[in-house]
Design an enzyme around this catalytic site. Structure first.
Site, PDB file in Angstrom:
ATOM      1  N   CYS A  11       0.827  -1.202   0.000  1.00 36.33           N
ATOM      2  CA  CYS A  11       0.000   0.000   0.000  1.00 36.33           C
ATOM      3  C   CYS A  11       0.870   1.263   0.000  1.00 36.33           C
ATOM      4  CB  CYS A  11      -0.965  -0.060   1.179  1.00 36.33           C
ATOM      5  SG  CYS A  11      -2.408   0.998   1.018  1.00 36.33           S
ATOM      6  N   HIS A  12       0.830   2.069   1.071  1.00 40.26           N
ATOM      7  CA  HIS A  12       1.612   3.296   1.168  1.00 40.26           C
ATOM      8  C   HIS A  12       3.026   3.057   1.723  1.00 40.26           C
ATOM      9  CE1 HIS A  12      -2.417   5.032   0.814  1.00 40.26           C
ATOM     10  NE2 HIS A  12      -1.829   6.163   0.468  1.00 40.26           N
TER      11      HIS A  12
END
Length: 181
Positions: free
Chosen positions: A110-111
């Site tokens: 994800c991030h």
């Protein structure tokens, strides 16, 4: 199998996307490995289910107390606030970079690649992430792809990346394969 292997999970004190911590953690345990929660501070960390507070998790050690030598691989869970805080912590960034220096596999979802951008280790790597990181990764020299999991061996280690919680099954499988190699 990860019998006898210890995998670090690096997180900030809050903002961790809970399922991106717990699913890979369970995958390590199911494969016979030992997961350890490493954070920037001792005590507990606060996970989230997107924007809502979720569970708290006990920290096993801080980045001051461990080194990459203590582990066989690294998992970087996402959440927006978690990697944003990690990339501002010099010791956390140095800890993440040390896995690349030692040629050990790293899995980021994800991030989480924000921390790797700050560590200066994404150049010439094929990666995926949450779509909003595409420009950040490209500007840091990575080649961004839109697929559920990307395993890149172009560099000193295997780098496993995924986009989102929906990709966790593929992410966990690829990470366990890399950690078990």
């Amino acid at each position: 199998m990860l019998q006898g292997k210890t995998i670090a999970f690096l997180v900030a004190t809050e903002g961790i996307e809970q399922i991106e911590l717990t699913e890979p953690w369970l995958a390590v345990e199911r494969a016979g490995g030992t997961p350890r929660l490493i954070s920037t501070e001792a005590g507990e960390v606060q996970a989230f289910n997107h924007l809502d507070r979720a569970d708290r998790f006990k920290v096993d050690a801080t980045v001051d107390e461990v080194s990459a030598d203590d582990f066989d691989g690294l998992v970087l869970p996402g959440g927006v606030a978690n990697p944003d805080a990690l990339r501002l912590d010099e010791k956390a960034v140095r800890f993440a970079r040390s896995f690349f220096d030692d040629g050990k596999p790293v899995a980021a979802i994800c991030h989480a690649p924000w921390t790797l951008i700050e560590a200066g280790v994404v150049g010439d790597r094929a990666m995926t992430s949450w779509p909003s990181l595409r420009t950040d990764l490209t500007n840091a020299g990575a080649s961004w792809v839109d697929q559920e999991v990307m395993v890149c061996a172009n560099g000193p280690n295997k780098l496993i990346t995924s986009r989102r919680p929906d990709d966790l099954k593929a992410f966990c499988q690829a990470a366990m394969d890399a950690f078990g190699a």
